[in-house]
Design a protein around this motif. Structure first.
Motif, mmCIF file in Angstrom:
data_model
loop_
_atom_site.group_PDB
_atom_site.id
_atom_site.type_symbol
_atom_site.label_atom_id
_atom_site.label_comp_id
_atom_site.label_asym_id
_atom_site.label_seq_id
_atom_site.Cartn_x
_atom_site.Cartn_y
_atom_site.Cartn_z
ATOM 1 N N LEU A 1 -50.191 -18.327 4.715
ATOM 2 C CA LEU A 1 -48.904 -18.953 4.396
ATOM 3 C C LEU A 1 -48.006 -18.870 5.616
ATOM 4 C CD1 LEU A 1 -46.685 -20.010 2.379
ATOM 5 C CD2 LEU A 1 -46.229 -17.593 1.857
ATOM 6 N N ALA A 2 -47.339 -19.974 5.928
ATOM 7 C CA ALA A 2 -46.364 -19.988 7.031
ATOM 8 C C ALA A 2 -45.057 -20.573 6.527
ATOM 9 C CB ALA A 2 -46.886 -20.795 8.208
ATOM 10 N N ALA A 3 -43.952 -19.968 6.954
ATOM 11 C CA ALA A 3 -42.617 -20.446 6.598
ATOM 12 C C ALA A 3 -41.685 -20.136 7.754
ATOM 13 C CB ALA A 3 -42.124 -19.788 5.311
ATOM 14 N N GLY B 1 -47.438 -26.421 -1.773
ATOM 15 C CA GLY B 1 -46.742 -25.409 -2.557
ATOM 16 C C GLY B 1 -45.251 -25.566 -2.406
ATOM 17 N N GLY B 2 -44.531 -25.439 -3.485
ATOM 18 C CA GLY B 2 -43.083 -25.585 -3.438
ATOM 19 C C GLY B 2 -42.407 -24.248 -3.217
ATOM 20 N N GLY B 3 -41.148 -24.210 -3.548
ATOM 21 C CA GLY B 3 -40.404 -22.972 -3.409
ATOM 22 C C GLY B 3 -39.645 -22.908 -2.105
ATOM 23 N N ALA B 4 -38.494 -22.244 -2.148
ATOM 24 C CA ALA B 4 -37.654 -22.095 -0.964
ATOM 25 C C ALA B 4 -37.995 -20.780 -0.281
ATOM 26 C CB ALA B 4 -36.172 -22.142 -1.351
ATOM 27 N N GLN C 1 -39.874 -12.571 0.923
ATOM 28 C CA GLN C 1 -40.949 -11.697 0.463
ATOM 29 C C GLN C 1 -41.757 -12.504 -0.562
ATOM 30 O OE1 GLN C 1 -41.568 -8.625 1.682
ATOM 31 N NE2 GLN C 1 -39.825 -8.892 3.086
ATOM 32 N N PRO C 2 -42.795 -13.200 -0.123
ATOM 33 C CA PRO C 2 -43.515 -14.102 -1.019
ATOM 34 C C PRO C 2 -44.184 -13.363 -2.184
ATOM 35 C CG PRO C 2 -44.039 -14.583 1.283
ATOM 36 C CD PRO C 2 -43.312 -13.272 1.255
ATOM 37 N N VAL D 1 -44.838 -24.126 4.351
ATOM 38 C CA VAL D 1 -43.653 -24.434 3.558
ATOM 39 C C VAL D 1 -42.611 -25.114 4.436
ATOM 40 C CG1 VAL D 1 -41.828 -23.433 2.126
ATOM 41 C CG2 VAL D 1 -44.132 -22.470 2.067
ATOM 42 N N LYS D 2 -41.859 -26.031 3.842
ATOM 43 C CA LYS D 2 -40.787 -26.697 4.576
ATOM 44 C C LYS D 2 -39.821 -25.674 5.159
ATOM 45 C CE LYS D 2 -37.234 -30.280 4.074
ATOM 46 N NZ LYS D 2 -36.625 -31.266 3.147
#
Length: 422
Positions: free
Chosen positions: A94-96, A71-74, A80-81, A40-41
């Motif tokens: 998943l990495a953010a 995948g979008g979303g902030a 807490q995904p 994720v960005k």
């Protein structure tokens, strides 16, 4: 004898400076088994000046091990995904993360990696870095993700060296493994060829024609200080480092034909290794330091042979095809990469060194040269021609995933992958 283009060099300077050869990575091919992952960005990465998430995604995709799931979303490392949502998209991991500018000018880079199937945290990190080191920070995040999910070290924060040609100049550059962030090691009006990293990562050896003949130099990467290693009568070429960085194998013609010699890293203690009526060249040490692979036409056409570092009997290694050059040995000593000619095409091949292995072609291009293994042995970088330009490519060992490091600024050639440690 050899197909390798004689981009044969005059030098103008050795101090590092910003490079102008910028790369665009173009990835092609589909691997048989790839781990689906979403990156994720990073929060506020636009303000930091580097697209951290984009660099991480490109690194992982280039490895051939991962398939990027958009995948979008902030999200950031504190989130807490919704695991049902991410599993529904097909993500196994998943990495953010986030970037925050600190009062002292540094940037705090944080990230978290989750197992999306189990909904559990795998790793979390925070590092404050100088703004100039943000690309390196992104590569190190990719390394961490790669190692956590594969059990092997990543190579994204390592460096490569290569030579560009443009505007009547030849330039030896050191850059990130994706070709970006380059600095000039040597700029010359004459050709520069055969760069070789010392295994400790501190020096480069290369051949420069600045004195109107081939001379072998070594150069400290950090300081730019350099030293003449081989400037004997005739040609001095094809340097290769021993695993302990204390000795180089070189090709010299000082005693008539081109033969292999060993020489100390200070240019002393020269010892002849081969004695033949043929041309012996392009030496490379096996990882254990006991054997040297090289190219010779002693059988009538160029083939790859090996000899012990103490001399003695020579053993032929390649038998498939009538023209095989440019050997490179994988870090585990099990795989030989080389360039084989078929008709008018020069293509990258690999061969199992365990015995009985047949050569495997990895490319369908026609002008490949200069293969070099990544330090984890999972990728090979090489030079080829595309759309009328010299370009750099990386490939997985099965040839299924390739990445073109496309530079709009100059012809690029003679790549060599540096060791771990930076």
């Amino acid at each position: 004898m050899l197909k390798r283009r004689c981009v044969i060099a005059g030098a103008a300077g050795a101090l590092a400076a910003p490079a102008w050869a910028q790369f665009r990575v173009e990835i092609s091919g589909v691997g048989a088994t790839q781990l689906p992952i979403s990156i994720v960005k990073f929060r506020d990465e636009d303000r930091a000046g580097q697209a951290i998430s984009t660099i991480v995604r490109a690194d992982l995709e280039r490895s051939g091990v991962f398939r990027i799931v958009e995948g979008g979303g902030a999200l950031d490392e504190t989130s807490q995904p919704n695991w049902g949502e991410w599993r529904g998209r097909g993500s196994d991991a998943l990495a953010a993360g986030s970037t925050t500018r600190l009062a002292d000018g540094r940037v705090d880079v944080r990230f978290k990696l989750w197992d999306a199937v189990k909904g559990s945290e795998l790793v979390a990190q925070s590092n404050a870095v100088q703004a100039a080191d943000l690309r390196l920070a992104a590569h190190r995040i990719a390394d961490t993700i790669y190692e956590k999910l594969t059990g092997e070290k990543g190579v994204f924060s390592t460096r490569i060296a290569y030579v560009t040609r443009g505007g009547g100049r030849f330039t030896l550059r050191v850059a990130d493994a994706d070709g970006e962030g380059g600095q000039v090691a040597l700029n010359s009006a004459e050709p520069i060829i055969s760069p070789a990293w010392s295994p400790n990562g501190r020096e480069l050896a290369y051949v420069s024609f600045e004195s109107q003949k081939a001379v072998v130099y070594t150069q400290d990467v950090a300081s730019g200080n350099r030293r003449v290693i081989a400037n004997f009568r005739g040609s001095n070429s094809a340097p290769a480092w021993s695993p302990d960085s204390q000795t180089l194998a070189v090709t010299l013609s000082r005693d008539a034909g081109s033969q292999l010699y060993l020489i100390g890293r200070d240019g002393e203690n020269v010892r002849r290794l081969t004695t033949s009526q043929a041309i012996d060249t392009e030496p490379v040490f096996a990882p254990d330091g006991k054997t040297i692979y090289f190219v010779s036409d002693r059988g009538g056409s160029p083939q790859i042979y090996k000899i012990g570092v103490g001399g003695g009997a020579v053993e032929r290694v390649t038998f498939g095809g009538a023209y095989n050059i440019s050997p490179a040995i994988s870090p585990d000593g099990r795989t030989l990469a080389f360039i084989s000619r078929s008709g008018n095409a020069f293509r990258l091949h690999t061969q199992d060194l365990g015995g009985g292995g047949q050569p495997t072609g990895l490319t369908d291009t026609n002008d490949d040269e200069s293969p070099s293994f990544a330090p984890n042995g999972r990728l090979i970088i090489y030079a080829t021609r595309a759309q009328g330009r010299d370009v750099l490519m990386t490939t997985t060992l099965d040839g299924k995933i390739k990445a073109r490091l496309a530079s709009a600024a100059a012809d690029v050639r003679e790549p060599v992958w540096g060791p771990f440690g930076r």
